[in-house]
Design an enzyme around this catalytic site. Sequence first.
Site, short mmCIF file in Angstrom:
data_model
loop_
_atom_site.label_atom_id
_atom_site.label_comp_id
_atom_site.label_asym_id
_atom_site.label_seq_id
_atom_site.Cartn_x
_atom_site.Cartn_y
_atom_site.Cartn_z
CG HIS A 29 0.43 6.45 -0.58
ND1 HIS A 29 -0.94 6.39 -1.03
CD2 HIS A 29 -0.13 5.63 0.50
CE1 HIS A 29 -1.94 6.06 -0.96
NE2 HIS A 29 -1.78 5.81 0.83
CG HIS A 89 -2.08 1.62 1.36
ND1 HIS A 89 -2.71 0.96 0.40
CD2 HIS A 89 -1.73 2.21 2.23
CE1 HIS A 89 -3.71 2.00 1.01
NE2 HIS A 89 -3.07 3.44 1.89
CD GLU A 90 1.37 3.58 3.94
OE1 GLU A 90 1.80 4.77 2.79
OE2 GLU A 90 0.36 3.55 4.12
#
Length: 347
Positions: free
Chosen positions: A22, A18-19
């Site tokens: 970003h 997920h990170e």
Amino acid sequence: MLSLLWFILILGAIVAVHEFGHFIFAKLSNIYVYEFSIGMGKKIFGKKRKGGETEFCIRAVPLGGYVMIAGEDVEDEKIPKDRQMCNKNFIRRFLVLFAGAFNNFVFAFLMLFISALIYGAASTKPYIGEVADGYPAKEVGLQAGDLVLSIDNEKIHNWDTALVKLQTNKGETITFEVEKTDGTIKKYEITPVKETDKDGNASYKFGIATRYEKEYGFGKSLKYACNKFISLFTSMWDTLKYLFTGKVGVNQLSGPVGIYSIVDSQSKQGFEAILYLVAYLSINVGIINLLPFPAFDGGRILFLFIEKIFKKPVSKKTENIIHTIGFMLIIGLLIYVTFNDLIRLFR
């Protein structure tokens, strides 16, 4: 210890994926990234590449993670304006915020595809398996091999959607439309029976078991991954809808302790079950993060659209206050859910 290791690895992988979404989109947009962290709390490891700007960290508490991006919350006078997120255009900011959930969806799809390649692709069609004696389904005439076409006039394409409807039923009569093994279409009205376990928890049973048939090959695996991803995504949205309408109670949600119990159970069933659980949790994380609630990526995206519509951003002070309130509410919910998980665990 093995279950704890799986728990840390699974959550760590989902958070890292997920990170990284970003992070990579921020880098592609030439946005300055201070830190990429897996876990929360005290830093136990930190590494910055020679000549690099981002510190990669592992923190003590293996729950969550974050990417610290310049200009996401406030402008930093030390960083060039053109490298701060707040000064990028709408599309670039949207992609940075959306990329975390997008990565979770891609990761889930890959886990389902790899699982199907190794262990076979289970058919997602909702064929009925065993029909238990003494239960309503048997009494009205449902049989093993019947294909569920609709429940209460809503088309059913897979067991994930069907199971959400059955498991959230509170004793109401449901109309099943099925295709019999001889090709005829029939409708049955079934009222589940209430059963209470030794702890006093009530559940409603129809007496139906699922049936899955496995197929093999690259094409079958790809088709399975697509269909299963869609069915899990749809069932998650249905669960959220039932949560907001009261059909699913907050006390039925699971926090870290509940997830650990699930990991413990699944790890004993083998690596196939682990891959499925990773996909399931990754889809959940992606969807939840896109909810338009403060402190979630979806909340930040909402503010981005408000700025786009009204041609003026909400003041950073106001937005940060709203996100802080949202974060505190999430922490409160997490504490409540964890308390319920602990009660269930030690019963």
